[in-house]
Design an enzyme around this catalytic site. Structure first.
Site, PDB file in Angstrom:
ATOM      1  N   ASP A   1      -0.422  -5.903   0.230  1.00 39.26           N
ATOM      2  CA  ASP A   1      -1.683  -6.206  -0.434  1.00 39.26           C
ATOM      3  C   ASP A   1      -1.458  -7.449  -1.280  1.00 39.26           C
ATOM      4  OD1 ASP A   1      -3.381  -4.092   0.425  1.00 39.26           O
ATOM      5  OD2 ASP A   1      -2.348  -2.731  -0.940  1.00 39.26           O
TER       6      ASP A   1
ATOM      7  N   ILE B   1       3.923 -14.764 -24.188  1.00 39.16           N
ATOM      8  CA  ILE B   1       4.913 -14.482 -23.155  1.00 39.16           C
ATOM      9  C   ILE B   1       5.404 -15.784 -22.532  1.00 39.16           C
ATOM     10  CG2 ILE B   1       3.224 -14.146 -21.295  1.00 39.16           C
ATOM     11  CD1 ILE B   1       5.153 -11.872 -20.287  1.00 39.16           C
ATOM     12  N   GLU B   2       6.684 -15.859 -22.285  1.00 40.44           N
ATOM     13  CA  GLU B   2       7.275 -17.013 -21.610  1.00 40.44           C
ATOM     14  C   GLU B   2       6.805 -16.985 -20.157  1.00 40.44           C
ATOM     15  OE1 GLU B   2      10.012 -19.328 -19.373  1.00 40.44           O
ATOM     16  OE2 GLU B   2      10.239 -17.162 -19.349  1.00 40.44           O
ATOM     17  N   LEU B   3       6.360 -18.116 -19.640  1.00 39.03           N
ATOM     18  CA  LEU B   3       5.703 -18.142 -18.332  1.00 39.03           C
ATOM     19  C   LEU B   3       6.640 -17.772 -17.177  1.00 39.03           C
ATOM     20  CD1 LEU B   3       3.338 -21.202 -18.757  1.00 39.03           C
ATOM     21  CD2 LEU B   3       2.791 -18.757 -18.910  1.00 39.03           C
TER      22      LEU B   3
ATOM     23  N   HIS C   1      -3.824  -0.558  -5.936  1.00 40.42           N
ATOM     24  CA  HIS C   1      -4.443  -1.665  -6.666  1.00 40.42           C
ATOM     25  C   HIS C   1      -4.670  -1.285  -8.124  1.00 40.42           C
ATOM     26  CE1 HIS C   1      -6.471  -3.192  -2.684  1.00 40.42           C
ATOM     27  NE2 HIS C   1      -5.146  -3.250  -2.641  1.00 40.42           N
ATOM     28  N   GLU C   2      -5.256  -0.113  -8.316  1.00 42.13           N
ATOM     29  CA  GLU C   2      -5.591   0.333  -9.678  1.00 42.13           C
ATOM     30  C   GLU C   2      -4.350   0.531 -10.529  1.00 42.13           C
ATOM     31  OE1 GLU C   2      -8.644   1.612  -6.713  1.00 42.13           O
ATOM     32  OE2 GLU C   2      -6.491   1.878  -6.850  1.00 42.13           O
TER      33      GLU C   2
ATOM     34  N   CYS D   1       0.851  -1.189   0.000  1.00 40.82           N
ATOM     35  CA  CYS D   1       0.000   0.000   0.000  1.00 40.82           C
ATOM     36  C   CYS D   1       0.891   1.244   0.000  1.00 40.82           C
ATOM     37  CB  CYS D   1      -0.898   0.001   1.232  1.00 40.82           C
ATOM     38  SG  CYS D   1      -1.852   1.520   1.435  1.00 40.82           S
TER      39      CYS D   1
END
Length: 127
Positions: free
Chosen positions: A48, A63-65, A82-83, A41
């Site tokens: 969070d 994308i490679e994992l 968060h946003e 946060c």
């Protein structure tokens, strides 16, 4: 510093080696769930936690994992809302992959009796 911490700290999602050619012309969906997302946060510094769900229909690249895992883990010591976290992840992957379609859901664990879910979908965003 342990080797995993160093790998996360030095990781750069922008490197081309993390994106592989999509060798299939047909539409297909890749669904990925990352249940251990963590950031901090920006106001309190409290951790969070979230589950990140990524769904995309690739165009020329996937994308490679392991790269995705390291990218997601790179947020764990960042002070970010968060946003902003959800939008940064979506924007970075959407820009790099240029998929036919992409949807990201960031489902944050409740904290202080508040449960936040952020959904970004390329089919509904204004361009």
């Amino acid at each position: 510093m342990k080797y995993g911490e160093r790998e996360i700290k030095e990781f750069d999602i922008e490197q081309d080696e993390h994106y592989w050619p999509n060798t299939h012309e047909k539409n297909y969906t890749i669904d990925i769930e990352l249940p251990e997302f963590m950031c901090r946060c920006p106001r309190s510094g409290y951790p969070d936690f979230a589950t990140i769900r990524l769904s995309y229909v690739p165009e020329e690249k996937v994308i490679e994992l392991k790269a995705l895992k390291l990218y997601i883990n790179s947020f764990m010591d960042r002070y970010i809302s968060h946003e902003n976290a959800a939008n940064e992840i979506f924007d970075t992957l959407y820009r790099r992959l240029k998929p036919r379609r992409m949807k990201l859901v960031a489902d944050f664990n409740p904290r202080g009796n508040v449960h936040t879910v952020i959904t970004i979908d390329s089919e509904t965003m204004g361009e």
